[in-house]
Design a protein around this motif. Structure first.
Motif, PDB file in Angstrom:
ATOM      1  N   UNK A   1     115.126  27.655  49.572  1.00 47.83           N
ATOM      2  CA  UNK A   1     115.363  26.768  50.469  1.00 47.83           C
ATOM      3  C   UNK A   1     115.006  25.197  50.307  1.00 47.83           C
ATOM      4  N   UNK A   2     116.000  24.981  49.296  1.00 51.52           N
ATOM      5  CA  UNK A   2     116.289  23.976  48.651  1.00 51.52           C
ATOM      6  C   UNK A   2     116.879  24.093  47.485  1.00 51.52           C
ATOM      7  N   UNK A   3     117.297  22.122  47.434  1.00 43.84           N
ATOM      8  CA  UNK A   3     117.387  22.620  45.357  1.00 43.84           C
ATOM      9  C   UNK A   3     116.353  22.249  44.989  1.00 43.84           C
ATOM     10  N   UNK A   4     116.313  21.733  43.035  1.00 45.58           N
ATOM     11  CA  UNK A   4     114.922  21.846  42.585  1.00 45.58           C
ATOM     12  C   UNK A   4     115.545  21.232  41.386  1.00 45.58           C
ATOM     13  N   UNK A   5     114.686  20.312  40.837  1.00 45.99           N
ATOM     14  CA  UNK A   5     115.196  19.749  39.856  1.00 45.99           C
ATOM     15  C   UNK A   5     114.012  20.183  38.692  1.00 45.99           C
ATOM     16  N   UNK A   6     114.509  20.183  37.391  1.00 46.77           N
ATOM     17  CA  UNK A   6     113.437  21.584  36.721  1.00 46.77           C
ATOM     18  C   UNK A   6     112.660  20.498  35.262  1.00 46.77           C
ATOM     19  N   UNK A   7     111.858  21.227  35.173  1.00 45.43           N
ATOM     20  CA  UNK A   7     110.503  20.121  34.051  1.00 45.43           C
ATOM     21  C   UNK A   7     110.693  20.947  32.695  1.00 45.43           C
ATOM     22  N   UNK A   8     111.157  20.748  31.392  1.00 48.40           N
ATOM     23  CA  UNK A   8     110.580  22.215  30.947  1.00 48.40           C
ATOM     24  C   UNK A   8     109.475  20.923  29.500  1.00 48.40           C
ATOM     25  N   UNK A   9     108.857  22.076  29.106  1.00 45.59           N
ATOM     26  CA  UNK A   9     107.601  21.880  28.539  1.00 45.59           C
ATOM     27  C   UNK A   9     108.584  21.305  27.471  1.00 45.59           C
ATOM     28  N   UNK A  10     107.599  20.544  26.655  1.00 44.06           N
ATOM     29  CA  UNK A  10     108.398  19.616  25.577  1.00 44.06           C
ATOM     30  C   UNK A  10     107.763  19.477  23.948  1.00 44.06           C
TER      31      UNK A  10
END
Length: 457
Positions: A411-420
Motif C-alpha cells: 500500500x505504499x513505501x514506508x520509512x523504517x524506524x529502528x529500536x535504539x
C-alpha cells in the motif's frame, strides 16, 4: 471444520478463491444508495441481505440528530485519507490509544515462545502465524482508539516476561514504532496507517513492517497483514471485516504461511473464517491451517496437493481466552490490563498513554471531560509544533531512530524506524532507583512534550 480445498497451483487455493473477489468486500453485498435521502450511503447488515439495509441503518450507537449532523459534516471527506485530518467526537472512541492497541499483539506471546522452542520448521510457522491471527479477536472492536500525541509512549511489563515500548515517532503522517522482547523473541514494528473514507465505511491499509526474531536459531520472520474495512460508521451497527491474505515469511529459510481471510457474505456466510497453508521454500504445502479468527485455529499435515495426510488429525493450536460479559467497549481481560497501572513499570514515563487525561476521563465514563481534554491536548500539540518550527528544529524520537531504509509495502513505501536500545538502559536505571521514590504513578502529569514544557526523566 472443513479443511481447505486442494492446492491447484503454487498460489494454492487462494488464487481460485480470490479471482473475481475485490479486496474490500464480496459481490454478495449490495450498496443502498440514496437511502433515507442520503446520497452515496452504504449500509451493510452482516447478518442479513440488502433488503435489511434500511432497517439496519436505524441501528447503531448514534442518536438520530447526532448521526444526521455528523453525516453532513463528513461527506466532504469521501475518498480522502482521514487518518489525522478529521476531529472526531469522543462518542466513537475507546479509552485506549493506538500505542496500546499495538501492545495487544502481546496477549498470546506464548505462541512465539513455542515457535522459538520448536524443532520442526513448519510447526514453528504454525505457532508464529497463529500468534499473528490471535490479535484479530481484539481488532474486531468497533471503537476508535485515540491518536497518540507526538512523543507519546506506552510501556508494558509483568506479562510473560515481555518488556514492550512503543512511541509516536511522527505526527504527519501518523507513525508509531514498537519493540518487545523476552527470553525467546524480539518484536519490532514500524506502523503507518493509510485510510480511505467511503462515507459510511472506511478502508484501512496497514502500511507497516513487522519483524519477529526467534532468538534460539536467530530466525527472522516478516509479517504482512490483510487490510481492514470498518462498515456502518454512522448509520447501522459498526462492524469490522478483514478480507484478503495474511502472508508470513521466514526470511531465514524461505518457508512461508499464506492465510486467506474470507469476506463476509450473505447472512454472515464466511465471516471470521481463515484458511491456508504452511509452504516450504519450494512453495510446496506442508501443513494446512483452518479456523475462525474470533475463535480458534487448527492445523494438520498435508500432501503436495494440499490434502490431509492419512492417519493424521486436525489439532487445535490456539483458542481465544475467556472474555468479560457485556463489556461496554468489548474489551478482553488483557485489554483492561493494558490500561491498568499493574502492568506499568515503576517510574513510568510521563509520556505514557495511561496518563492521558482524555483517555482516563473516557475510561471513567465522563464524555464531556474527555472531549474537552482531547481538544486541550490537540491544541498543546499544535502549539509545540509552532514553537519547534520557530526554532527551525525537528522532532527527534527518544527510543527509536529513523533509518535510511525505505521499504515497499502493498500500500505504499514506508520509512523504517529502528529500536535504539536506549529504553533498556533507561529501564534498568529506573528500576534500580525505584525503591528510592514513593511517587504515586497515577498522580504523574501526562507530558509527552519535548519542546516548551520539556519531558521529565
Amino acid at each position: 471444520m472443513d479443511a481447505p480445498k486442494k492446492n491447484e497451483s503454487k498460489g494454492g487455493f487462494f488464487a481460485a478463491m480470490t479471482s473475481g473477489i475485490s479486496m474490500f468486500g464480496s459481490a454478495l453485498h449490495r450498496s443502498v444508495n440514496g437511502l433515507l435521502g442520503y446520497e452515496g450511503l452504504e449500509v451493510i447488515n452482516p447478518d442479513g441481505g440488502k433488503e435489511d439495509a434500511e432497517e439496519e441503518a436505524q441501528r447503531g450507537r448514534w442518536k438520530q440528530e447526532d448521526r444526521d449532523g455528523y453525516w453532513k459534516m463528513m461527506q466532504k471527506y469521501i475518498g480522502a485519507d482521514v487518518t489525522s485530518m478529521v476531529t472526531l467526537p469522543v462518542i466513537i472512541f475507546e479509552p485506549m490509544t493506538m500505542l496500546q492497541k499495538m501492545a495487544e499483539l502481546m496477549e498470546y506471546s506464548y505462541l512465539l515462545d513455542l515457535a522459538d522452542e520448536c524443532e520442526d520448521p513448519y510447526m514453528r510457522m504454525v505457532y508464529a502465524s497463529s500468534w499473528a491471527i490471535s490479535v484479530y479477536y481484539a481488532y474486531q472492536r468497533t471503537w476508535k482508539p485515540f491518536n497518540p500525541i507526538l512523543g507519546e509512549t506506552y510501556e508494558l511489563t509483568n506479562h510473560g516476561g515481555v518488556t514492550f515500548i512503543a512511541e509516536q515517532v511522527s505526527h504527519h503522517p501518523p507513525m508509531s514504532a514498537g519493540h518487545a522482547e523476552n527470553d525467546h523473541f524480539t518484536y519490532d514494528v514500524t506502523s503507518k496507517l493509510k485510510t480511505k473514507f467511503l462515507g459510511n465505511s472506511v478502508d484501512v491499509y496497514p502500511v507497516g513492517r513487522t519483524r519477529v526474531t526467534l532468538k534460539r536459531d536467530n530466525v527472522v520472520i516478516d509479517l504482512v497483514p490483510p487490510p481492514t474495512k470498518v462498515n456502518n460508521l454512522i448509520f447501522g451497527r459498526t462492524w469490522v471485516d478483514s478480507p484478503g491474505e495474511m502472508i508470513m515469511t521466514n526470511l531465514t529459510t524461505g518457508d512461508k504461511v499464506v492465510l486467506y481471510f474470507q469476506p463476509c457474505g450473505w447472512f454472515g456466510a464466511g465471516r471470521y473464517e481463515v484458511d491456508g497453508y504452511v509452504y516450504n521454500a519450494a512453495e510446496e504445502p506442508k501443513i494446512l491451517m483452518t479456523g475462525k479468527w474470533n475463535e480458534s485455529l487448527s492445523y494438520q499435515p498435508c500432501d503436495l496437493e494440499g490434502e490431509p495426510l492419512p492417519r493424521t488429525e486436525l489439532k487445535e493450536v490456539w483458542h481465544v481466552a475467556a472474555v468479560p460479559e457485556n463489556d461496554k467497549f468489548q474489551y478482553t481481560y488483557f485489554a483492561h490490563k493494558l490500561n491498568s497501572f499493574d502492568t506499568a513499570p515503576k517510574k513510568l514515563l510521563p509520556s505514557d498513554s495511561r496518563l492521558r487525561p482524555d483517555r482516563y476521563a473516557l475510561e471513567k465514563g465522563d464524555l464531556s471531560k474527555s472531549g474537552s481534554e482531547k481538544s486541550s491536548l490537540e491544541e498543546k500539540q499544535r502549539a509545540e509544533k509552532r514553537q519547534r518550527e520557530a526554532k527551525g528544529e525537528k522532532f527527534i524520537p527518544r527510543w527509536f531512530d529513523l533509518t535510511e531504509e525505505v521499504v515497499p509495502t502493498p500500500w505504499g513505501e514506508l520509512e523504517v524506524y529502528s529500536y535504539n536500545g536506549k529504553y533498556a538502559e533507561h529501564r534498568a536505571a529506573a528500576d534500580s532507583s525505584a525503591s528510592e521514590s514513593n511517587v504515586n504513578v497515577e498522580s504523574v502529569e501526562f507530558n509527552p512534550w519535548q519542546y516548551g514544557n520539556s519531558s521529565a526523566e
